[in-house]
Scaffold this motif. Structure first.
Motif, PDB file in Angstrom:
ATOM      1  N   PHE A  25      35.055  41.360  41.323  1.00 12.18           N
ATOM      2  CA  PHE A  25      35.838  41.433  40.096  1.00 12.18           C
ATOM      3  C   PHE A  25      36.112  42.896  39.751  1.00 12.18           C
ATOM      4  CE2 PHE A  25      33.386  37.537  40.140  1.00 12.18           C
ATOM      5  CZ  PHE A  25      34.385  36.592  39.916  1.00 12.18           C
ATOM      6  N   PRO A  26      37.368  43.344  39.938  1.00 11.41           N
ATOM      7  CA  PRO A  26      37.712  44.756  39.706  1.00 11.41           C
ATOM      8  C   PRO A  26      37.723  45.089  38.222  1.00 11.41           C
ATOM      9  CG  PRO A  26      39.661  43.494  40.244  1.00 11.41           C
ATOM     10  CD  PRO A  26      38.513  42.556  40.406  1.00 11.41           C
ATOM     11  N   LEU A  27      37.266  46.288  37.891  1.00 13.06           N
ATOM     12  CA  LEU A  27      37.086  46.666  36.489  1.00 13.06           C
ATOM     13  C   LEU A  27      38.397  46.917  35.762  1.00 13.06           C
ATOM     14  CD1 LEU A  27      33.961  49.031  36.646  1.00 13.06           C
ATOM     15  CD2 LEU A  27      34.079  46.549  36.353  1.00 13.06           C
ATOM     16  N   GLN A  28      39.508  47.152  36.482  1.00  7.44           N
ATOM     17  CA  GLN A  28      40.762  47.439  35.777  1.00  7.44           C
ATOM     18  C   GLN A  28      41.280  46.232  34.994  1.00  7.44           C
ATOM     19  OE1 GLN A  28      40.540  47.476  39.231  1.00  7.44           O
ATOM     20  NE2 GLN A  28      42.532  47.058  40.169  1.00  7.44           N
ATOM     21  N   TYR A  29      40.713  45.049  35.208  1.00  6.53           N
ATOM     22  CA  TYR A  29      41.128  43.859  34.460  1.00  6.53           C
ATOM     23  C   TYR A  29      40.325  43.676  33.170  1.00  6.53           C
ATOM     24  CZ  TYR A  29      44.048  42.464  38.379  1.00  6.53           C
ATOM     25  OH  TYR A  29      45.028  42.420  39.340  1.00  6.53           O
TER      26      TYR A  29
END
Length: 303
Positions: free
Chosen positions: A238-242
């Motif tokens: 789960f990428p942090l930019q979301y």
């Protein structure tokens, strides 16, 4: 002859109570007494109504319509998967479509909002990175009151688990089923990436400080040999930019990042799996089986 058992004064006494002609009292009270009590209760109930209205107004002024005032009891993050399983078991026959159609339909429903055509409006969506390229969290708290653009996430990024390669059967037709995994939404929550040393050995080589990784293993030791291969699609986590998510009012088009997990396991065997995410602020609880992890039993039959 007089009737026995009849109290002749009973009726007179009652009507005398209703209206006393001597004291001019109605039901025991004179007109001035009734006026006083009417004025008293009118003032009392008007005061109570105004007090109730004032307390409600004060409460409403203290609440924000864009973020919860209190959310300390929210377990975060919850991890969920699609399709959901009955009693944690997903069982089907790869040669009989009707045994897995309910699972593939659930995935299709989830991915409907991730179609390319739903993310074309530039005023509502923006690019936050390509698949496989995690980035840092985008903090837009200074834009309070403004509707946030949602980061695009295309279902094609899920590759083998997108349904685009196998006529929307998501690996079930081939006996290698996909699960689509996501975090539950928590307003203004940003997960913290783990430290490399705290990760399982299988994840350390692909450590990324801007990604919450996920890893699936056999739940019980005897099932380890029944696992042929597990593949992860999307960002591999789960990428942090979301993050963070700002709520329905400020972030109405928000798309949660997804991870597609494809399982290749031994045929006609029940395999107990456990999938966990790893982060500095992610804990696991025996009371909540979906807090930071989930368990699932898989059985793929070809008979």
């Amino acid at each position: 002859m007089a009737d026995k058992g009849v109290d002749k004064g009973a009726g007179k006494g009652f009507w005398g109570f209703v209206w006393n002609s001597e004291s001019k009292a109605f039901m025991g009270r004179t007109g001035s007494s009734w006026l006083k009590i009417l004025v008293f209760y009118t003032i009392l109930y008007v005061f109570l109504a105004m007090f109730f209205f004032a307390t409600i107004r004060m409460l409403m002024f203290s609440l924000s319509d864009t973020k919860p005032t209190y959310q300390d009891r929210v377990e975060r993050p919850g991890l969920s998967h699609t399709p959901r399983s009955e009693k944690e078991e997903i069982s089907f026959n790869m040669n009989k479509r009707d045994t897995y159609e309910k699972y593939t339909n659930a995935i299709k429903d989830l991915l409907a909002s991730y179609e390319d055509g739903h993310q074309t409006e530039e005023l509502k969506y923006m690019n936050c990175g390509e698949a496989g390229e995690p980035g840092p969290s985008i903090d837009r708290a200074n834009e309070d009151g403004e509707e946030k653009k949602a980061c695009r996430f295309y279902k094609s990024w899920l590759e083998d688990c997108s349904g685009l390669k196998d006529d929307n059967t998501f690996g079930f037709r081939d006996g290698k089923p996909c699960l689509i995994v996501k975090f539950n939404r928590v307003v203004r929550y940003t997960p913290t990436a783990p430290k490399n040393a705290s990760l399982p050995e299988a994840l350390q080589a692909n450590f990324d400080p801007n990604r919450i990784p996920i890893h699936c293993t056999s739940k019980i030791g005897k099932d380890k040999g029944k696992i042929v291969e597990i593949k992860y699609f999307g960002f591999g986590g789960f990428p942090l930019q979301y993050y963070p998510y700002y709520g329905k009012k400020l972030h109405p088009q928000y798309l949660q990042p997804l991870v597609g997990i494809k399982f290749d396991i031994a045929m006609n065997e029940l395999v107990h799996m456990e999938c966990k995410v790893f982060g500095e602020d992610i804990d696991y609880s025996d009371k909540d089986r979906y807090q930071g992890r989930f368990n699932v039993k898989l059985r793929v039959s070809n008979e």
